[in-house]
Scaffold this motif. Sequence first.
Motif, PDB file in Angstrom:
ATOM      1  N   THR A 272       0.846  -1.195   0.000  1.00 43.43           N
ATOM      2  CA  THR A 272       0.000   0.000   0.000  1.00 43.43           C
ATOM      3  C   THR A 272       0.883   1.246   0.000  1.00 43.43           C
ATOM      4  O   THR A 272       2.045   1.205   0.392  1.00 43.43           O
ATOM      5  N   TYR A 273       0.267   2.332  -0.398  1.00 41.79           N
ATOM      6  CA  TYR A 273       0.977   3.599  -0.452  1.00 41.79           C
ATOM      7  C   TYR A 273       1.283   4.080   0.962  1.00 41.79           C
ATOM      8  O   TYR A 273       0.423   4.035   1.831  1.00 41.79           O
ATOM      9  N   LEU A 274       2.493   4.505   1.195  1.00 41.65           N
ATOM     10  CA  LEU A 274       2.878   4.960   2.528  1.00 41.65           C
ATOM     11  C   LEU A 274       2.935   6.490   2.609  1.00 41.65           C
ATOM     12  O   LEU A 274       2.211   7.090   3.391  1.00 41.65           O
ATOM     13  N   ALA A 275       3.777   7.077   1.806  1.00 42.21           N
ATOM     14  CA  ALA A 275       3.950   8.531   1.926  1.00 42.21           C
ATOM     15  C   ALA A 275       4.787   9.067   0.771  1.00 42.21           C
ATOM     16  O   ALA A 275       5.558   8.339   0.166  1.00 42.21           O
ATOM     17  N   PRO A 276       4.654  10.353   0.514  1.00 38.48           N
ATOM     18  CA  PRO A 276       5.545  10.986  -0.442  1.00 38.48           C
ATOM     19  C   PRO A 276       6.690  11.710   0.265  1.00 38.48           C
ATOM     20  O   PRO A 276       6.575  12.066   1.439  1.00 38.48           O
TER      21      PRO A 276
END
Length: 147
Positions: free
Chosen positions: A28-32
Amino acid sequence: MMQELNITKSPENRMGEIYRCCENPQITYLAPVNINIDEKTIGTVDVWRCAICKKKFCEEKQLGIESISEIVGMPKIEDGEKWGVIVSKLQKGKDKWKLVKLKQNGIIKYETVDEKILDLKIEDYKIVDGYHTSFLVEDHLNRAVEI
Ligand SMILES: [Zn+2]
């Protein structure tokens, strides 16, 4: 051959048909992490994480360029490597930074914009060089880094 190309382009298959970080990846996407020059964002590193094995995966995005890579699945990272950004003091703008994988110690082969290969020394996940610096992506999640 055609079929393989279709698989490559299908978004559902981008998450690791080829490379699996563990037996049952749940990515899953965590952070930019934003890359700034003079307080303007010129690019982003998108960080994804597998909920099962906790490995992180990063993708480099230059502002205004839709997709720069044709990687199938998540880019592979070895145990003992960390995602980092190399910053060149010799370059300007989008050429000033590059997403890389850093070992704890050793040498990284770094390709410059004019396609020269430099051997840069790494000490404790950090580039030690007069013209290049680096930082670890994991230390700057959800933040902007001025380069
Ligand atoms: Zn995993």
